[in-house]
Each structure stands twice: as C-alpha cells, then as structure tokens.
Design a protein around this motif. Structure first.
Motif, PDB file in Angstrom:
ATOM      1  N   PRO A  58       0.820  -1.226   0.000  1.00 23.15           N
ATOM      2  CA  PRO A  58       0.000   0.000   0.000  1.00 23.15           C
ATOM      3  C   PRO A  58       0.848   1.267   0.000  1.00 23.15           C
ATOM      4  N   PHE A  59       1.695   1.426  -1.014  1.00 21.78           N
ATOM      5  CA  PHE A  59       2.506   2.629  -1.130  1.00 21.78           C
ATOM      6  C   PHE A  59       1.742   3.683  -1.934  1.00 21.78           C
ATOM      7  N   THR A  60       2.216   4.905  -1.789  1.00 22.00           N
ATOM      8  CA  THR A  60       1.829   5.950  -2.730  1.00 22.00           C
ATOM      9  C   THR A  60       2.930   6.047  -3.782  1.00 22.00           C
ATOM     10  N   LEU A  61       2.580   5.915  -5.048  1.00 24.25           N
ATOM     11  CA  LEU A  61       3.557   5.992  -6.133  1.00 24.25           C
ATOM     12  C   LEU A  61       3.604   7.412  -6.675  1.00 24.25           C
ATOM     13  N   VAL A  62       4.817   7.986  -6.709  1.00 20.72           N
ATOM     14  CA  VAL A  62       5.003   9.339  -7.241  1.00 20.72           C
ATOM     15  C   VAL A  62       6.072   9.280  -8.313  1.00 20.72           C
ATOM     16  N   ASP A  63       6.094  10.285  -9.186  1.00 20.70           N
ATOM     17  CA  ASP A  63       7.081  10.297 -10.268  1.00 20.70           C
ATOM     18  C   ASP A  63       8.051  11.466 -10.163  1.00 20.70           C
ATOM     19  N   ASN A  64       8.088  12.120  -8.983  1.00 21.59           N
ATOM     20  CA  ASN A  64       8.949  13.281  -8.773  1.00 21.59           C
ATOM     21  C   ASN A  64       9.617  13.146  -7.411  1.00 21.59           C
ATOM     22  N   VAL A  65      10.946  13.225  -7.388  1.00 22.91           N
ATOM     23  CA  VAL A  65      11.658  13.039  -6.124  1.00 22.91           C
ATOM     24  C   VAL A  65      11.290  14.097  -5.096  1.00 22.91           C
ATOM     25  N   GLU A  66      10.887  15.270  -5.547  1.00 24.24           N
ATOM     26  CA  GLU A  66      10.528  16.331  -4.607  1.00 24.24           C
ATOM     27  C   GLU A  66       9.331  15.944  -3.751  1.00 24.24           C
ATOM     28  N   ALA A  67       8.481  15.074  -4.284  1.00 28.66           N
ATOM     29  CA  ALA A  67       7.345  14.598  -3.495  1.00 28.66           C
ATOM     30  C   ALA A  67       7.795  13.771  -2.309  1.00 28.66           C
ATOM     31  N   VAL A  68       8.974  13.182  -2.412  1.00 30.17           N
ATOM     32  CA  VAL A  68       9.554  12.443  -1.290  1.00 30.17           C
ATOM     33  C   VAL A  68      10.325  13.391  -0.379  1.00 30.17           C
ATOM     34  N   PHE A  69      11.191  14.220  -0.967  1.00 28.33           N
ATOM     35  CA  PHE A  69      12.046  15.093  -0.173  1.00 28.33           C
ATOM     36  C   PHE A  69      11.239  16.124   0.631  1.00 28.33           C
ATOM     37  N   SER A  70      10.112  16.576   0.100  1.00 27.21           N
ATOM     38  CA  SER A  70       9.332  17.631   0.758  1.00 27.21           C
ATOM     39  C   SER A  70       8.309  17.100   1.743  1.00 27.21           C
ATOM     40  N   ASP A  71       8.181  15.786   1.843  1.00 25.72           N
ATOM     41  CA  ASP A  71       7.195  15.202   2.751  1.00 25.72           C
ATOM     42  C   ASP A  71       7.754  15.234   4.176  1.00 25.72           C
ATOM     43  N   PRO A  72       7.149  16.014   5.072  1.00 29.43           N
ATOM     44  CA  PRO A  72       7.712  16.158   6.424  1.00 29.43           C
ATOM     45  C   PRO A  72       7.616  14.879   7.254  1.00 29.43           C
ATOM     46  N   GLU A  73       6.750  13.951   6.874  1.00 33.27           N
ATOM     47  CA  GLU A  73       6.618  12.714   7.642  1.00 33.27           C
ATOM     48  C   GLU A  73       7.725  11.712   7.327  1.00 33.27           C
ATOM     49  N   ILE A  74       8.327  11.827   6.164  1.00 33.38           N
ATOM     50  CA  ILE A  74       9.355  10.865   5.762  1.00 33.38           C
ATOM     51  C   ILE A  74      10.674  11.210   6.441  1.00 33.38           C
ATOM     52  N   GLU A  75      11.201  10.276   7.228  1.00 29.82           N
ATOM     53  CA  GLU A  75      12.461  10.471   7.937  1.00 29.82           C
ATOM     54  C   GLU A  75      13.635   9.805   7.231  1.00 29.82           C
ATOM     55  N   LEU A  76      13.352   8.743   6.482  1.00 29.30           N
ATOM     56  CA  LEU A  76      14.411   7.958   5.852  1.00 29.30           C
ATOM     57  C   LEU A  76      14.131   7.838   4.363  1.00 29.30           C
ATOM     58  N   VAL A  77      15.147   8.144   3.551  1.00 25.02           N
ATOM     59  CA  VAL A  77      15.048   7.999   2.104  1.00 25.02           C
ATOM     60  C   VAL A  77      16.048   6.938   1.664  1.00 25.02           C
ATOM     61  N   VAL A  78      15.569   5.992   0.865  1.00 24.06           N
ATOM     62  CA  VAL A  78      16.392   4.915   0.337  1.00 24.06           C
ATOM     63  C   VAL A  78      16.638   5.172  -1.145  1.00 24.06           C
ATOM     64  N   ILE A  79      17.905   5.269  -1.538  1.00 24.71           N
ATOM     65  CA  ILE A  79      18.284   5.525  -2.925  1.00 24.71           C
ATOM     66  C   ILE A  79      18.617   4.183  -3.582  1.00 24.71           C
ATOM     67  N   ALA A  80      17.757   3.733  -4.501  1.00 29.12           N
ATOM     68  CA  ALA A  80      17.942   2.447  -5.184  1.00 29.12           C
ATOM     69  C   ALA A  80      17.862   2.662  -6.692  1.00 29.12           C
ATOM     70  N   THR A  81      18.674   3.579  -7.175  1.00 25.87           N
ATOM     71  CA  THR A  81      18.651   4.026  -8.562  1.00 25.87           C
ATOM     72  C   THR A  81      19.989   3.690  -9.234  1.00 25.87           C
ATOM     73  N   PRO A  82      20.140   3.944 -10.547  1.00 25.76           N
ATOM     74  CA  PRO A  82      21.430   3.693 -11.201  1.00 25.76           C
ATOM     75  C   PRO A  82      22.590   4.386 -10.488  1.00 25.76           C
ATOM     76  N   ASN A  83      23.751   3.747 -10.539  1.00 24.01           N
ATOM     77  CA  ASN A  83      24.910   4.189  -9.756  1.00 24.01           C
ATOM     78  C   ASN A  83      25.244   5.659  -9.944  1.00 24.01           C
ATOM     79  N   ILE A  84      25.174   6.137 -11.167  1.00 22.11           N
ATOM     80  CA  ILE A  84      25.605   7.504 -11.456  1.00 22.11           C
ATOM     81  C   ILE A  84      24.696   8.542 -10.806  1.00 22.11           C
ATOM     82  N   THR A  85      23.483   8.131 -10.381  1.00 21.76           N
ATOM     83  CA  THR A  85      22.550   9.063  -9.741  1.00 21.76           C
ATOM     84  C   THR A  85      22.644   9.051  -8.221  1.00 21.76           C
ATOM     85  N   HIS A  86      23.428   8.162  -7.656  1.00 19.85           N
ATOM     86  CA  HIS A  86      23.489   8.049  -6.194  1.00 19.85           C
ATOM     87  C   HIS A  86      23.893   9.362  -5.541  1.00 19.85           C
ATOM     88  N   PHE A  87      24.946   9.983  -6.066  1.00 22.69           N
ATOM     89  CA  PHE A  87      25.460  11.198  -5.436  1.00 22.69           C
ATOM     90  C   PHE A  87      24.448  12.349  -5.459  1.00 22.69           C
TER      91      PHE A  87
END
Length: 345
Positions: A58-87
């Motif tokens: 039961p996730f909410t699916l979004v297509d913009n990272v800002e929807a994750v970064f700007s959510d005040p309830e989210i404390e932990l972000v997991v980066i599981a993207t191509p290597n060059i985007t990690h940084f």
C-alpha cells in the motif's frame, strides 16, 4: 552483528516513515520487502517514473523526487537508482533533512563519497551505505571461521562471484557509462567483505576485460591485494558456466573451501517472507582440510544462516538513537578508495 533475526524489538514505538527512490530490481525485490518486514519501519512513498506498483504494497507511487524530499513525515530515504545518480539524489535528500540509505556502490568517485560524508555530518543525519552481502550466509560463515582461528594464520584468501549471463543485458548496469560494469557491481560487494575481514590492503592490482559479444562495459575482473602476510584474490565474471568455490582459504593449520551462493536474494524475489523458518539456511556446508601426519583429513564446517533482515533492524534502532548504523560511511569511503585507486594491469 547478530546472527539471530529479531523482528519484534521496539515494535510498539511509532513507525519511521520511509521513502524509496527507484523501484527497479533492487528497490522492489530487496529494499521494499526488507523494509516492509521490519517492525517500526513503514514505506510511505515510492518514486519511480516507470514502475507500476500493482498490488505489491500500500505505497503511494510518485514520479517526482521532490514529493519524497518535501514530505515532512518521511524520515528515511532509500536511494535504489542507477549508480551515477546516487550522489545527486543522496545530496538532495540530506539537504532536505532526511536520513539516507544509498545502494552500493556508494558513489562512483571518492570525491563524491567524501562530499556526502561531510554533508551528513553538517546536517546531523545518518548516511548509511547498503551492503547486504555482509549478511550472506557464506560470508558470515567465513567470518566465524576466521574469528575462531580454525585455519591458524591466514595466508591466502580467494573470493569468487561468478555468473553465467552470456547475453548482454539491456539495463543500465551494462551500459558504457561511469559506474557501470562488474567492478562497481560485483566488485563492490567483494571489496567491502575483504575490508571487513582484513582492513585496507598495502598494494592492489586489478585486470579488467570485456569478454562477451556486444558487451560495452567490463564483465570480468581479477584483482590481487597485498597485506603483510596475506594475499587476497577477488574474482568476478558474467561468463562462467562452472561455479568455482565462493571462498577458498589457506592458513598455517589448514584450508577451507566453500561452494554455493547465498539464497536470500532469490527468496526475496520469490516473495518469501524475510525471517521466515529456514531463512538464509546454508545447504552447502564448507569443508575444512587439515593434515595429520601423511593424511589430509576433511571435515564438514556447518555454516551460519544468512541474515539480510538485520540491516534494517539495526538501522531502525540507530534512527531511534539506539546504537550504530549497520554500515558506517568511513567503511564505504575505504571501499570507494579501492574501487577508484587500484592500478589497472
């Protein structure tokens, strides 16, 4: 690192909300399933422009990272993207005040890794590289074996990570881009395990090759790492129909050979509940060889079960101020130095 799986500790505390960026193989099959099985962690949003969640969770699916970064309830972000985007993604998450998990390899350069490490200190946030293969059953078995000094003083240590994928995959891991190829993919695991056991080497040399038709990034590496009284060989390839020993170790009092890959990733992909009965069980015990007189005596060395759930359990506790993160940034920096600075032969 405990070898026991405890999914109940602090289960009554408020849930820590999690956002996952990237819902490809790793995000969907590894991170999301381990997080969902961890009491006290709750996935709130998943960001991916191409994914379809269907009925997975039961996730909410979004297509913009800002929807994750700007959510005040989210404390932990997991980066599981191509290597060059990690940084850039990890940097943006830290600047947004989030704690961050970054899939391996941590970054694609040492400079990027150092910048993230400094930023995490400034932001007073946890930055945790994801090294799940520290919790492989075969590695936990080898670590236990060495701690017991069952082989005496280790003089030769060989670690193989081989697959048979004769056709080139269309995914980003096999593109001719920075951070692609098996050195960053398989090598990041083997290097991290080596550093965990022995620290950073005095000298190192590695050979790369592109062996499959149509391949544009290295699909073979063979590295030698020099310690004062130890030689370590790390080998990885995507073109081996024969499976060599996962580990082969020689010591002053005996040798050890271990075949077989850890089953946890396959179990996660199949939808098996993490921590369920038999989870991570080692079905191929290693073999100890010792010489007694003019005979070599072979005995079975029963392995330790794998424990992927331990990563997010320990991270959950660290986020609550109870202990250290499962992987420290300093350890990722050591791995990145070896990845980037090992001379090519």
């Amino acid at each position: 690192m405990s070898d026991n799986i405890n999914l109940d500790k602090n289960a009554s505390s408020p849930n820590i909300k999690v956002g996952i960026i990237g819902y490809g193989f790793s995000g969907k099959n590894i991170h999301s399933r381990l997080i969902a099985a961890t009491p006290g962690l709750e996935i709130k949003k998943v960001c991916d422009q191409h994914a379809s969640l269907q009925d997975d969770y039961p996730f909410t699916l979004v297509d913009n990272v800002e929807a994750v970064f700007s959510d005040p309830e989210i404390e932990l972000v997991v980066i599981a993207t191509p290597n060059i985007t990690h940084f850039p993604l990890a940097k943006a998450a830290l600047l947004a005040g989030k704690n961050v998990v970054v899939d391996k390899p941590f970054t694609v350069t040492v400079a990027e890794a150092e910048e993230l490490a400094a930023l995490a200190i400034t932001q007073q946030r946890i930055l945790c590289p994801f090294q799940n293969r520290r919790y492989d059953n075969n590695f936990l078995t080898v670590r236990k074996l060495l701690q017991e000094k069952a082989l005496g003083e280790v003089r030769y240590f060989e670690s193989n990570y081989t697959m048979f994928q004769p056709s080139v995959n269309a995914g980003w891991r096999e593109k001719n881009t920075q951070g692609s190829g098996v050195w960053f993919d398989l090598g990041a695991h083997l290097i991290d395990q080596m550093v965990q056991l022995f620290g950073e080497p005095q000298q190192s040399f590695v050979t790369f090759d592109t062996q499959r038709e149509g391949a544009s990034s290295p699909d073979f590496f063979h590295g030698t790492f020099v310690y004062p009284s130890l030689r370590v060989v790390l080998h990885g390839t995507l073109l081996s129909a024969w499976e060599p020993p996962r580990f082969r170790i020689n010591g002053t009092e005996g040798s050890f050979v271990k075949y077989g890959q850890d089953p946890q990733e396959e179990a996660l992909v199949a939808g098996t509940q993490p921590g369920s009965p038999g989870w991570g069980y080692d079905e191929q015990p290693g073999k100890l060889h010792r010489r007694e007189g003019d005979q070599v005596i072979e005995t079975t060395y029963q392995g330790v079960s794998g424990n992927y759930p331990a990563f997010y359990l320990q991270l959950r506790d660290a986020l609550r101020g109870e202990g250290e993160p499962p992987v420290k940034v300093e350890q990722a920096l050591a791995t990145m130095r070896i990845i980037e600075n090992t001379p090519r032969l």
